[in-house]
Design a protein around this motif. Structure first.
Motif, PDB file in Angstrom:
ATOM      1  N   ASP A  52      45.928  60.687  37.066  1.00  0.00           N
ATOM      2  CA  ASP A  52      45.355  60.496  38.398  1.00  0.00           C
ATOM      3  C   ASP A  52      44.719  59.113  38.563  1.00  0.00           C
ATOM      4  O   ASP A  52      44.148  58.823  39.597  1.00  0.00           O
ATOM      5  CB  ASP A  52      44.326  61.588  38.694  1.00  0.00           C
ATOM      6  CG  ASP A  52      43.150  61.529  37.742  1.00  0.00           C
ATOM      7  OD1 ASP A  52      42.155  62.221  38.011  1.00  0.00           O
ATOM      8  OD2 ASP A  52      43.224  60.795  36.734  1.00  0.00           O
ATOM      9  N   HIS A  73      48.387  54.501  40.322  1.00  0.00           N
ATOM     10  CA  HIS A  73      48.836  54.553  41.713  1.00  0.00           C
ATOM     11  C   HIS A  73      50.358  54.693  41.759  1.00  0.00           C
ATOM     12  O   HIS A  73      51.084  53.976  41.070  1.00  0.00           O
ATOM     13  CB  HIS A  73      48.418  53.279  42.443  1.00  0.00           C
ATOM     14  CG  HIS A  73      48.998  53.188  43.811  1.00  0.00           C
ATOM     15  ND1 HIS A  73      48.643  54.037  44.823  1.00  0.00           N
ATOM     16  CD2 HIS A  73      49.954  52.351  44.315  1.00  0.00           C
ATOM     17  CE1 HIS A  73      49.302  53.738  45.904  1.00  0.00           C
ATOM     18  NE2 HIS A  73      50.123  52.724  45.624  1.00  0.00           N
ATOM     19  N   ARG A 102      48.558  62.531  48.343  1.00  0.00           N
ATOM     20  CA  ARG A 102      47.512  61.636  48.826  1.00  0.00           C
ATOM     21  C   ARG A 102      46.155  62.046  48.234  1.00  0.00           C
ATOM     22  O   ARG A 102      45.916  63.213  47.903  1.00  0.00           O
ATOM     23  CB  ARG A 102      47.438  61.684  50.355  1.00  0.00           C
ATOM     24  CG  ARG A 102      48.633  61.097  51.086  1.00  0.00           C
ATOM     25  CD  ARG A 102      48.658  59.595  50.928  1.00  0.00           C
ATOM     26  NE  ARG A 102      47.435  58.981  51.445  1.00  0.00           N
ATOM     27  CZ  ARG A 102      47.333  58.510  52.685  1.00  0.00           C
ATOM     28  NH1 ARG A 102      48.353  58.552  53.524  1.00  0.00           N
ATOM     29  NH2 ARG A 102      46.200  57.967  53.090  1.00  0.00           N
ATOM     30  N   THR A 103      45.272  61.058  48.130  1.00  0.00           N
ATOM     31  CA  THR A 103      43.934  61.333  47.590  1.00  0.00           C
ATOM     32  C   THR A 103      43.188  62.324  48.476  1.00  0.00           C
ATOM     33  O   THR A 103      42.548  63.261  47.996  1.00  0.00           O
ATOM     34  CB  THR A 103      43.137  60.030  47.470  1.00  0.00           C
ATOM     35  OG1 THR A 103      43.864  59.108  46.653  1.00  0.00           O
ATOM     36  CG2 THR A 103      41.757  60.269  46.866  1.00  0.00           C
ATOM     37  N   TYR A 104      43.241  62.107  49.791  1.00  0.00           N
ATOM     38  CA  TYR A 104      42.610  63.013  50.742  1.00  0.00           C
ATOM     39  C   TYR A 104      43.718  63.626  51.606  1.00  0.00           C
ATOM     40  O   TYR A 104      44.419  62.913  52.326  1.00  0.00           O
ATOM     41  CB  TYR A 104      41.603  62.260  51.627  1.00  0.00           C
ATOM     42  CG  TYR A 104      40.532  61.541  50.837  1.00  0.00           C
ATOM     43  CD1 TYR A 104      39.524  62.261  50.205  1.00  0.00           C
ATOM     44  CD2 TYR A 104      40.546  60.155  50.729  1.00  0.00           C
ATOM     45  CE1 TYR A 104      38.537  61.604  49.474  1.00  0.00           C
ATOM     46  CE2 TYR A 104      39.565  59.493  50.005  1.00  0.00           C
ATOM     47  CZ  TYR A 104      38.561  60.223  49.376  1.00  0.00           C
ATOM     48  OH  TYR A 104      37.606  59.567  48.652  1.00  0.00           O
ATOM     49  N   ARG A 160      38.148  56.658  44.114  1.00  0.00           N
ATOM     50  CA  ARG A 160      38.951  57.469  45.038  1.00  0.00           C
ATOM     51  C   ARG A 160      39.101  56.784  46.384  1.00  0.00           C
ATOM     52  O   ARG A 160      40.182  56.785  46.991  1.00  0.00           O
ATOM     53  CB  ARG A 160      38.312  58.860  45.201  1.00  0.00           C
ATOM     54  CG  ARG A 160      38.490  59.766  43.999  1.00  0.00           C
ATOM     55  CD  ARG A 160      38.124  61.208  44.312  1.00  0.00           C
ATOM     56  NE  ARG A 160      36.707  61.359  44.595  1.00  0.00           N
ATOM     57  CZ  ARG A 160      35.779  61.601  43.660  1.00  0.00           C
ATOM     58  NH1 ARG A 160      36.144  61.692  42.379  1.00  0.00           N
ATOM     59  NH2 ARG A 160      34.519  61.751  43.994  1.00  0.00           N
ATOM     60  N   ARG A 170      41.691  54.002  45.999  1.00  0.00           N
ATOM     61  CA  ARG A 170      43.067  54.520  46.010  1.00  0.00           C
ATOM     62  C   ARG A 170      43.490  54.903  47.419  1.00  0.00           C
ATOM     63  O   ARG A 170      44.626  54.656  47.833  1.00  0.00           O
ATOM     64  CB  ARG A 170      43.177  55.752  45.088  1.00  0.00           C
ATOM     65  CG  ARG A 170      43.098  55.422  43.602  1.00  0.00           C
ATOM     66  CD  ARG A 170      43.704  56.538  42.753  1.00  0.00           C
ATOM     67  NE  ARG A 170      43.133  57.832  43.077  1.00  0.00           N
ATOM     68  CZ  ARG A 170      42.027  58.325  42.520  1.00  0.00           C
ATOM     69  NH1 ARG A 170      41.352  57.589  41.652  1.00  0.00           N
ATOM     70  NH2 ARG A 170      41.584  59.520  42.841  1.00  0.00           N
ATOM     71  N   HIS A 171      42.569  55.505  48.155  1.00  0.00           N
ATOM     72  CA  HIS A 171      42.858  55.894  49.533  1.00  0.00           C
ATOM     73  C   HIS A 171      43.211  54.670  50.383  1.00  0.00           C
ATOM     74  O   HIS A 171      44.180  54.696  51.164  1.00  0.00           O
ATOM     75  CB  HIS A 171      41.659  56.627  50.128  1.00  0.00           C
ATOM     76  CG  HIS A 171      41.773  56.869  51.599  1.00  0.00           C
ATOM     77  ND1 HIS A 171      42.704  57.736  52.144  1.00  0.00           N
ATOM     78  CD2 HIS A 171      41.079  56.340  52.661  1.00  0.00           C
ATOM     79  CE1 HIS A 171      42.580  57.740  53.463  1.00  0.00           C
ATOM     80  NE2 HIS A 171      41.591  56.903  53.798  1.00  0.00           N
TER      81      HIS A 171
END
Length: 463
Positions: free
Chosen positions: A94, A97, A104-106, A134, A137-138
């Motif tokens: 995790d 990337h 997706r992260t969220y 996080r 990454r988003h």
């Protein structure tokens, strides 16, 4: 040498500088209680005190810099411990990337209201590094999938609760005061510990000496007599009630209040010496009229000489020669604006013959501002009234012998009272500043003042 050792060394140097500055301040206070104190001695001691003060500031800034450097090193050490992975461990799944079918992260289907995203924003603000990862990454995912829609920007107004205003409390602007330039130039005495009047004996009927009319004839005789000069002891005082919240929850509130009260005390003392009814300098000085509808500096100067002649004529063998000219700042600058080709025929020590005096470029309230063509020092004092005369727009110039301008003060004045009990029911703290003083210019009456229509509001036309 380690940072800790450097910081310890800097703290020792700061303590030494603080002690040195306190010694210079104590020496200045002791010097001020000396009635024979000269302007040069006071200025030299003030310069030594200010030099020591500057050294304290330099040492303080050096210590603050070292402590900031140490804090940064500790912060980086903690950051490195959180972010550097083991050398042999592969990146977690995790933590890599991927673009394509990676989740997706969220995800809206798992968190429809975006609660996890909001929690990560708050946690990142508080220093949670995993939440920051996080969010990073988003943002990378957003750039990959919707990069063309991310060109919008917001300003600080969108974050009213996060962009916190900074109050520079050490740069607060105090109320400008006239303070006490003339009082500081007067002859200082220590006020007696008791009594509300100062009594001075003045000889008003003197002895007589004459030529003997003949041998064995009676010689001249006159019984001496004196008159007591009673000088009242005055009390100048002011107070301010501050809420306990303002003092305990504010930054330097009490110091700001006391600074204002102390300077207000100085202003009141000085303006009383100049303008008090009956006994103030303006009311005891003998007038020298300067009446002129189109006044010029060249025409004013002879009036200054006339006034100084009157001072010496009144004092005779009691004249010290330590004369002063006291004027408002508007009058001093007006005199400096004059241009001309004439100059005195008799030269004076320290004054270039072709000039109408010399400006020492001292700041207001820092002592002698300059000298007139005959060498008389100038004190600038804005407690001098500027609303005199029929047109209520005239000021005055005073000419005095400094040694006959007497001021009695307690060496520790003004005093400071901090009372909590009287206002305890209101959670208030009462701050009071007060001091006793006495003054007179009548021990040897001599002062002169120049006044009249020639001293209306000046116009700066170069004449």
């Amino acid at each position: 040498m380690t940072l800790a050792e450097l910081i310890a060394q800097a703290r020792t140097a700061l303590d030494t500088a603080i002690n040195a500055r306190q010694q210079e301040q104590d020496a200045l206070m002791a010097l001020r209680s000396d009635e024979n104190l000269t302007e040069e001695q006071a200025r030299a001691q003030i310069e030594r005190r200010d030099t020591a003060d500057a050294e304290v500031t330099r040492r303080q800034e050096a210590l603050a810099g070292l402590e900031a450097e140490q804090a940064r090193e500790e912060e980086l050490t903690q950051l490195q411990a959180r972010t550097v992975p083991a050398a042999t461990r592969a990146p977690a799944y995790d933590r890599v990337h991927r673009v394509g079918d990676e989740e997706r992260t969220y995800r809206p289907d798992q968190d429809r209201r975006g609660a996890q995203f909001q929690q990560d924003v708050a946690a990142a603000f508080l220093g949670d590094y995993e939440a920051r990862d996080r969010l990073a990454r988003h943002m990378q995912e957003e750039r990959t999938e919707r990069g063309d829609q991310l060109q919008r920007a917001v300003g600080t107004g969108a974050f009213a609760g996060l962009v916190v205003p900074q109050y520079l409390t050490d740069m607060y602007a105090p109320l400008a005061r006239t303070n006490r330039p003339f009082a500081d130039a007067c002859r200082r005495h220590t006020l007696p510990r008791t009594g509300m009047t100062v009594e001075i004996s003045r000889v008003t009927t003197a002895s007589s000496v004459d030529n003997q009319s003949a041998e064995n004839a009676a010689v001249a005789e006159q019984d001496m007599d004196d008159t007591a000069l009673s000088v009242p002891v005055r009390t100048a005082a002011g107070q301010q009630t501050a809420s306990r919240q303002s003092i305990e929850r504010g930054a330097g509130v009490e110091d700001v209040i006391l600074d204002d009260l102390f300077r207000a005390y100085g202003s009141r003392l000085d303006t009383t010496m100049l303008n008090a009814a009956t006994v103030g300098l303006s009311n005891v000085a003998t007038a020298v009229a300067y009446t002129d509808a189109t006044p010029t500096t060249a025409e004013l100067y002879p009036k200054v000489i006339e006034g100084l002649a009157g001072v010496e004529g009144a004092l005779l063998d009691q004249a010290s020669g330590d004369n002063l000219a006291v004027m408002h700042s508007r009058r001093w600058y007006w005199m400096q604006n004059a241009m001309g080709t004439s100059y005195p025929l008799i030269t004076q020590p320290g004054v270039v013959a072709q000039t109408l005096g010399a400006n020492h470029a001292e700041a207001y309230g820092r002592g002698v501002r300059g000298i007139l063509p005959n060498g008389t020092p100038v004190i600038v004092d804005n407690n001098i009234a500027v609303n005199l005369g029929a047109g209520t727009n005239e000021d005055e110039i005073f000419l005095v012998d400094r040694q006959e301008c007497h001021l009695w003060e307690d060496p520790d004045a003004p005093m400071y009272i901090r009372a909590e009990q009287p206002k305890a029911a209101n959670l208030g703290v009462l701050l009071v500043v007060y001091g006793y003083y006495a003054f007179t210019f009548q021990r040897q009456p001599h002062a002169r003042k120049i006044g009249g229509t020639g001293l209306i509001t000046p116009t700066f036309t170069g004449v």
